[in-house]
Design a protein around this motif. Structure first.
Motif, PDB file in Angstrom:
ATOM      1  N   SER A  55       2.429  11.487   3.587  1.00  0.00           N
ATOM      2  CA  SER A  55       1.623  12.012   2.481  1.00  0.00           C
ATOM      3  C   SER A  55       2.246  11.710   1.118  1.00  0.00           C
ATOM      4  N   LEU A  56       3.543  11.975   0.985  1.00  0.00           N
ATOM      5  CA  LEU A  56       4.213  11.750  -0.297  1.00  0.00           C
ATOM      6  C   LEU A  56       4.115  10.287  -0.705  1.00  0.00           C
ATOM      7  N   ASN A  57       4.246   9.383   0.242  1.00  0.00           N
ATOM      8  CA  ASN A  57       4.148   7.951  -0.061  1.00  0.00           C
ATOM      9  C   ASN A  57       2.779   7.585  -0.616  1.00  0.00           C
ATOM     10  N   ALA A  70      -3.058   2.270  10.594  1.00  0.00           N
ATOM     11  CA  ALA A  70      -2.193   3.209  11.304  1.00  0.00           C
ATOM     12  C   ALA A  70      -1.444   2.471  12.406  1.00  0.00           C
ATOM     13  N   THR A  71      -0.139   2.673  12.462  1.00  0.00           N
ATOM     14  CA  THR A  71       0.690   2.057  13.500  1.00  0.00           C
ATOM     15  C   THR A  71       1.567   3.135  14.127  1.00  0.00           C
ATOM     16  N   LEU A  72       1.878   2.949  15.390  1.00  0.00           N
ATOM     17  CA  LEU A  72       2.689   3.924  16.110  1.00  0.00           C
ATOM     18  C   LEU A  72       4.167   3.653  15.851  1.00  0.00           C
ATOM     19  N   SER A 132       1.056   5.250   8.325  1.00  0.00           N
ATOM     20  CA  SER A 132       0.301   4.279   7.539  1.00  0.00           C
ATOM     21  C   SER A 132       1.000   4.100   6.210  1.00  0.00           C
ATOM     22  N   ARG A 133       1.277   2.874   5.843  1.00  0.00           N
ATOM     23  CA  ARG A 133       1.996   2.604   4.610  1.00  0.00           C
ATOM     24  C   ARG A 133       1.021   2.433   3.451  1.00  0.00           C
ATOM     25  N   PRO A 134       1.397   2.901   2.269  1.00  0.00           N
ATOM     26  CA  PRO A 134       0.531   2.723   1.101  1.00  0.00           C
ATOM     27  C   PRO A 134       0.632   1.315   0.535  1.00  0.00           C
ATOM     28  N   GLU A 135      -0.372   0.946  -0.209  1.00  0.00           N
ATOM     29  CA  GLU A 135      -0.351  -0.298  -0.960  1.00  0.00           C
ATOM     30  C   GLU A 135      -0.634   0.032  -2.418  1.00  0.00           C
ATOM     31  N   GLU A 193       8.121   2.276  -5.003  1.00  0.00           N
ATOM     32  CA  GLU A 193       7.693   1.150  -4.171  1.00  0.00           C
ATOM     33  C   GLU A 193       7.841   1.479  -2.681  1.00  0.00           C
ATOM     34  N   ASP A 194       7.336   2.647  -2.295  1.00  0.00           N
ATOM     35  CA  ASP A 194       7.260   3.093  -0.899  1.00  0.00           C
ATOM     36  C   ASP A 194       8.616   3.447  -0.294  1.00  0.00           C
ATOM     37  N   ARG A 195       9.645   3.587  -1.105  1.00  0.00           N
ATOM     38  CA  ARG A 195      10.950   4.010  -0.598  1.00  0.00           C
ATOM     39  C   ARG A 195      11.320   5.355  -1.206  1.00  0.00           C
ATOM     40  N   VAL A 196      11.807   6.267  -0.351  1.00  0.00           N
ATOM     41  CA  VAL A 196      12.229   7.558  -0.873  1.00  0.00           C
ATOM     42  C   VAL A 196      13.521   7.378  -1.658  1.00  0.00           C
TER      43      VAL A 196
END
Length: 579
Positions: free
Chosen positions: A79-81, A522-524, A537-540, A555-558
């Motif tokens: 969610s945060l991503n 969505a990927t497992l 699921s990764r954001p774009e 950029e999708d990294r915490v």
């Protein structure tokens, strides 16, 4: 001096006002200045040029189940991503607190119930959370200071009942004294910061033993007594699930929801309103409680998702197929016996009749096996089938779709992952959704993020919706879409100083590229405690996410920062009028 200055951003402030170019300065976790581009003269410790990027308030997800996950994943991924900076947990009547200190076995009962009813990994629940609290306040304290998102929590009716009534909470009715204790326990939880009461009467909600969960045994008098207690505390709400939430409300359910909201004098939200042009009378029926609540002095809000969230199925593990009338007794058998039954033509015929009958209700849509897509497979016999539609494979084999699906799954000892294609992806359904979203008592949300982890991934609804608004169907303009994801839920919950980019507000911000904003498939993945699986699921196009002024995603990294807060009723939320 400013802590951070974002320059030349396209500011979409959450109010629905037209986008504008602006510089936004942050100090001490709040928005300190909003000015025209290049006009801020105050020095800043750090600066970034956001030309070509949209700056919006952090998104607010009104329905999640991150109650446990936040202990091993303080970032509430994914969610945060996807730009969500505030999550609402404790929904559907299920919380991890309070726990009765005199019955240590209640923690195990709660874990098994959450594993069954919310699809959480039992190993992750056992290994990933400390379980060292008893009161609701102690649970909130255990999270405070260690999370990267802002999180508020309802208190679950099931936990209240179990605490007071013990095992008799399942099947029993409280005495007058027990109901008094329950309402006192609820007040204590709200005094500690719980946002109010959540409850379920849904026929699909069963505990780890297969019995109806505790709150399903509550009569209206109990629910109304608890609702009145909610109305005694500042900044509180109600959330309720009834059987009719899945399809159509019964008259008695409408009466109950209206009476609960009116008794509390507080908004009540429910989850989730499904929209399908093939069932045109559903939306009007599901909004009847909202109309009646306004006349009675309450307010009832329906949550609805702005995207289609696929949910995978399996003949091997518990899923929605088990809820089709008559199917649970077959799908609950040991795997060898289950396969034998499923291969029996007479059994399959009976199962299909039940699945396509009126009694199956909303689950009838699951019986269109022609439209299933085959996901992960595990045997050589199924090589090359991943991604194929059952209809096509069945035609090649000269079989009906259900028999074909059964044989494919049997080859994998029923481990095959199945993805039903949605039946409500037509233009008429999307047009009806766009109309429904604009109703004053409809709110976007209902991701269930943190639950049903290996079955669905609703968390990316924010980025996928924005991508669709900007480059897809374009049913809603950018400014309106952002308002729906930010200010609308913030106002429903009475969040103080959140939901907008405004002077003095908390600096919960998401910076994204409008040309790329979207969500990946969505990927497992296996990243839960105990190596348990979940869908991710990764954001774009999400460049940066800030919570209380501190960057938590780049950029999708915490980043490793944990500036989130446990949002407590009264302090962080104000009472919302139902007038």
């Amino acid at each position: 001096m400013l802590d951070h200055l974002i320059t030349r951003a396209t500011l979409v402030d959450g109010t629905g006002a037209p986008a504008r170019s602006a510089d936004v300065g942050i100090r001490d976790g709040r928005i300190a200045v909003i000015a025209g581009p290049g006009t801020v003269t105050e020095e800043a410790r750090t600066t970034e040029d956001a030309a070509g990027l949209v700056l919006a308030p952090g998104f607010v997800d009104p329905h999640t189940h991150y109650d446990a996950q936040l202990f091993w994943d303080p970032y509430a991924t994914p969610s945060l991503n996807h730009g969500v900076t505030t999550v609402v947990g404790g929904n559907c009547g299920f919380t991890l607190a309070p726990l009765n200190p005199g019955r240590p076995e209640d923690a195990d009962y709660t874990r098994r119930m959450m594993s069954k009813v919310e699809g959480m990994s039992l190993v992750a629940l056992e290994e990933g959370a400390p379980w060292d609290w008893h009161t609701f306040g102690e649970y909130l304290d255990a999270l405070d200071g260690r999370i990267a998102v802002n999180a508020g929590f309802m208190v679950g009716h099931c936990a209240l009942r179990r605490h007071v009534m013990g095992p008799s909470a399942t099947g029993g009715r409280p005495t007058g004294e027990q109901l008094r204790q329950m309402t006192a326990l609820l007040r204590d939880a709200m005094d500690a910061g719980a946002w109010g009461l959540s409850t379920t009467q849904s026929s699909t909600h069963t505990d780890g033993d297969g019995a109806p969960v505790a709150s399903r045994h509550a009569e209206p008098a109990e629910l109304l007594a608890l609702s009145r207690a909610v109305g005694e505390c500042e900044g509180t709400q109600l959330e309720a699930i009834v059987a009719g939430c899945l399809d159509r409300f019964a008259d008695a359910e409408i009466d109950l929801l209206v009476e609960m909201s009116a008794a509390a004098g507080r908004p009540l939200n429910w989850n989730v309103l499904t929209v399908d042009a093939a069932v045109p009378d559903r939306v009007p029926r599901q909004l009847v409680p909202s109309e009646r609540a306004r006349r009675a002095g309450g307010r009832i809000v329906a949550l609805t998702m702005p995207i289609l969230t696929p949910m995978n199925m399996s003949l091997g593990t518990f899923c929605a197929l088990n809820l089709i009338p008559g199917w649970g007794e077959i799908l609950g058998l040991p795997v060898p016996e289950r396969i034998a039954k499923l291969r029996d033509p007479d059994v399959r015929a009976r199962m299909l009749r039940r699945a396509r009958s009126r009694e199956a209700g909303v689950f009838r849509r699951l019986a269109d096996f022609d439209r299933y897509v085959i996901g992960d497979t595990y045997s050589a016999a199924n090589d090359g089938l991943t991604g194929r539609v059952v209809r096509d494979v069945a035609a090649e084999r000269g079989q009906d779709a259900f028999r074909c699906l059964v044989e494919i799954c049997a080859n994998d000892s029923l481990r095959t992952v199945l993805w039903p294609m949605p039946s409500d992806n037509d233009p008429a359904s999307w047009a009806l959704r766009a109309e429904t979203w604009r109703h004053e008592d409809v709110l976007l949300g209902g991701s269930d993020a943190g639950a049903h982890l290996d079955r669905m991934c609703g968390a990316p609804y924010t980025t996928r919706f924005l991508g669709d608004c900007l480059r897809g169907r374009k049913l809603v303009g950018l400014e309106e879409a952002v308002r729906m994801l930010t200010d609308d839920p913030a106002r429903l919950f009475g969040l103080r100083g959140r939901g907008r980019v405004a002077g003095g507000h908390h600096a919960d911000l998401v910076l994204f590229d409008p040309e790329r904003i979207d969500a990946g498939p969505a990927t497992l993945v296996h990243d839960l405690p105990g190596d348990s699986p979940r869908l991710d699921s990764r954001p774009e196009g999400v460049v940066s996410v800030r919570v209380n002024g501190v960057e938590v995603i780049r950029e999708d990294r915490v980043t490793g920062a944990v500036p989130g807060r446990v949002l407590r009723s009264g302090r962080d939320t104000g009472t919302v009028s139902t007038k």
